[in-house]
Write a protein that holds these residues in place. Sequence first.
Motif, PDB file in Angstrom:
ATOM      1  N   TYR A 195      -2.452  12.462   0.444  1.00 50.69           N
ATOM      2  CA  TYR A 195      -2.679  11.111  -0.665  1.00 50.69           C
ATOM      3  C   TYR A 195      -1.326  10.653  -0.896  1.00 50.69           C
ATOM      4  CZ  TYR A 195      -3.653   8.426  -4.816  1.00 50.69           C
ATOM      5  OH  TYR A 195      -3.645   7.497  -5.616  1.00 50.69           O
ATOM      6  N   TYR A 196      -0.385  11.856  -1.336  1.00 49.79           N
ATOM      7  CA  TYR A 196       0.992  11.382  -1.930  1.00 49.79           C
ATOM      8  C   TYR A 196       1.932  10.851  -0.779  1.00 49.79           C
ATOM      9  CZ  TYR A 196      -0.620  13.000  -6.348  1.00 49.79           C
ATOM     10  OH  TYR A 196      -0.814  12.838  -7.698  1.00 49.79           O
ATOM     11  N   GLU A 197       1.745  11.514   0.419  1.00 52.73           N
ATOM     12  CA  GLU A 197       2.672  10.699   1.648  1.00 52.73           C
ATOM     13  C   GLU A 197       2.252   9.610   1.839  1.00 52.73           C
ATOM     14  OE1 GLU A 197       2.235  13.835   4.638  1.00 52.73           O
ATOM     15  OE2 GLU A 197       3.801  14.983   3.802  1.00 52.73           O
ATOM     16  N   LEU A 198       0.957   9.176   1.821  1.00 54.63           N
ATOM     17  CA  LEU A 198       0.430   7.998   2.413  1.00 54.63           C
ATOM     18  C   LEU A 198       1.006   6.958   1.165  1.00 54.63           C
ATOM     19  CD1 LEU A 198      -3.228   8.449   3.439  1.00 54.63           C
ATOM     20  CD2 LEU A 198      -1.229   8.008   4.943  1.00 54.63           C
ATOM     21  N   LYS A 199       0.936   7.186   0.022  1.00 56.96           N
ATOM     22  CA  LYS A 199       1.389   6.454  -1.124  1.00 56.96           C
ATOM     23  C   LYS A 199       2.741   5.991  -0.949  1.00 56.96           C
ATOM     24  CE  LYS A 199      -0.147   5.697  -4.971  1.00 56.96           C
ATOM     25  NZ  LYS A 199      -0.886   4.381  -5.418  1.00 56.96           N
ATOM     26  N   ASP A 200       3.413   7.078  -0.547  1.00 54.69           N
ATOM     27  CA  ASP A 200       4.958   6.966  -0.425  1.00 54.69           C
ATOM     28  C   ASP A 200       5.141   6.180   0.795  1.00 54.69           C
ATOM     29  OD1 ASP A 200       5.755   8.398  -2.377  1.00 54.69           O
ATOM     30  OD2 ASP A 200       5.918  10.420  -1.085  1.00 54.69           O
ATOM     31  N   ALA A 201       4.493   6.081   1.721  1.00 54.08           N
ATOM     32  CA  ALA A 201       4.601   5.204   2.970  1.00 54.08           C
ATOM     33  C   ALA A 201       4.244   3.994   2.688  1.00 54.08           C
ATOM     34  CB  ALA A 201       3.773   5.862   4.115  1.00 54.08           C
ATOM     35  N   GLN A 202       3.246   3.806   1.770  1.00 56.07           N
ATOM     36  CA  GLN A 202       2.929   2.588   1.250  1.00 56.07           C
ATOM     37  C   GLN A 202       4.095   1.695   0.586  1.00 56.07           C
ATOM     38  OE1 GLN A 202      -0.383   1.939  -1.410  1.00 56.07           O
ATOM     39  NE2 GLN A 202      -1.160   0.173  -0.548  1.00 56.07           N
ATOM     40  N   SER A 203       4.542   2.384  -0.462  1.00 55.00           N
ATOM     41  CA  SER A 203       5.585   2.036  -1.084  1.00 55.00           C
ATOM     42  C   SER A 203       7.061   1.541  -0.264  1.00 55.00           C
ATOM     43  CB  SER A 203       5.982   3.120  -2.198  1.00 55.00           C
ATOM     44  OG  SER A 203       5.291   3.457  -3.221  1.00 55.00           O
ATOM     45  N   SER A 204       7.196   2.199   0.768  1.00 54.87           N
ATOM     46  CA  SER A 204       8.210   2.091   1.640  1.00 54.87           C
ATOM     47  C   SER A 204       7.959   0.721   2.485  1.00 54.87           C
ATOM     48  CB  SER A 204       8.720   3.402   2.657  1.00 54.87           C
ATOM     49  OG  SER A 204       8.946   4.384   1.866  1.00 54.87           O
ATOM     50  N   MET A 205       6.632   0.610   2.669  1.00 52.16           N
ATOM     51  CA  MET A 205       6.296  -0.462   3.593  1.00 52.16           C
ATOM     52  C   MET A 205       6.445  -1.618   2.664  1.00 52.16           C
ATOM     53  SD  MET A 205       3.116   0.982   5.683  1.00 52.16           S
ATOM     54  CE  MET A 205       2.952  -0.743   6.724  1.00 52.16           C
ATOM     55  N   GLU A 206       5.954  -1.684   1.573  1.00 53.53           N
ATOM     56  CA  GLU A 206       6.005  -2.771   0.515  1.00 53.53           C
ATOM     57  C   GLU A 206       7.637  -3.149   0.155  1.00 53.53           C
ATOM     58  OE1 GLU A 206       3.842  -1.387  -2.652  1.00 53.53           O
ATOM     59  OE2 GLU A 206       1.865  -2.023  -1.581  1.00 53.53           O
ATOM     60  N   SER A 207       8.460  -2.181   0.359  1.00 50.54           N
ATOM     61  CA  SER A 207       9.959  -2.465   0.051  1.00 50.54           C
ATOM     62  C   SER A 207      10.542  -3.258   0.980  1.00 50.54           C
ATOM     63  CB  SER A 207      10.535  -1.350  -0.399  1.00 50.54           C
ATOM     64  OG  SER A 207      10.774  -0.350   0.725  1.00 50.54           O
ATOM     65  N   PHE A 208      10.080  -3.224   2.185  1.00 57.90           N
ATOM     66  CA  PHE A 208      10.379  -3.823   3.448  1.00 57.90           C
ATOM     67  C   PHE A 208       9.759  -5.029   3.694  1.00 57.90           C
ATOM     68  CE2 PHE A 208      12.333   0.477   4.085  1.00 57.90           C
ATOM     69  CZ  PHE A 208      13.682   0.112   4.479  1.00 57.90           C
ATOM     70  N   ASN A 209       8.869  -5.163   2.824  1.00 55.23           N
ATOM     71  CA  ASN A 209       7.984  -6.352   2.852  1.00 55.23           C
ATOM     72  C   ASN A 209       7.043  -6.618   4.220  1.00 55.23           C
ATOM     73  OD1 ASN A 209       8.686  -7.777   0.696  1.00 55.23           O
ATOM     74  ND2 ASN A 209      10.589  -8.408   1.505  1.00 55.23           N
ATOM     75  N   VAL A 210       6.717  -5.419   4.640  1.00 58.90           N
ATOM     76  CA  VAL A 210       5.827  -5.135   5.995  1.00 58.90           C
ATOM     77  C   VAL A 210       4.585  -5.633   5.778  1.00 58.90           C
ATOM     78  CG1 VAL A 210       5.260  -3.330   7.716  1.00 58.90           C
ATOM     79  CG2 VAL A 210       7.517  -3.211   6.733  1.00 58.90           C
TER      80      VAL A 210
END
Length: 210
Positions: A195-210
């Motif tokens: 769960y937390y790894e997916l949350k981190d991945a989602q945050s990273s993607m949002e920071s790059f506007n993916v």
Amino acid sequence: AVVSTQSTGRGMKFRFCGELDAPDWLLREISSLARLTNIRVKLLALQVIDHLLGGKLDFEKIGKLVAPANFDLSDIKGALAALNFIVGNAAKYDVADDILSTELQQLGLPKEHCGSLGRSLRNHRDNLRKALQDQILHLPQLSSVDWRVDFILSSSDLRAVNTPSVQICLNVKGPNGKITPQPFEIDAEKFRVLYYELKDAQSSMESFNV
């Protein structure tokens, strides 16, 4: 193309080669194509275009087209490979027919041959680009997720009791549109990590506007 002081394709970058040098084998095959008339090269190119669009090569017709130049089997394969490379890449990189004609002249193909290839590309560009787009690898997509939590009171496989277990089913949509379920089971600790790894991945993607 970016032209150097040489005229054989060395040190030059070509749009239809993806802004790279023309491969050595292509230079050799272009000299073979120059032995044919521009009409015969155009008809060969139409055979290749039809093949790229899903048709079959007519080897009997191809044999007749190259007969005046005394092509052997190796010559025929090389010529078809060269035309496939030229036409396919020109469509892939969306190279204008006049630019393609200029670049092929820089590689030693006669002007009349270049014009014929450019016109063939122009007439079939849209269909070729669509066919190439359809051939692009389509990765599976996540269609939906089903989940539930089971609370294990006792088990012959587990010493601990009162243990939660997470049942997850990923419904994956393949390139053909078919949805295939991918079920798996993880314990509570592994689920928290996931769960937390997916949350981190989602945050990273949002920071790059993916």
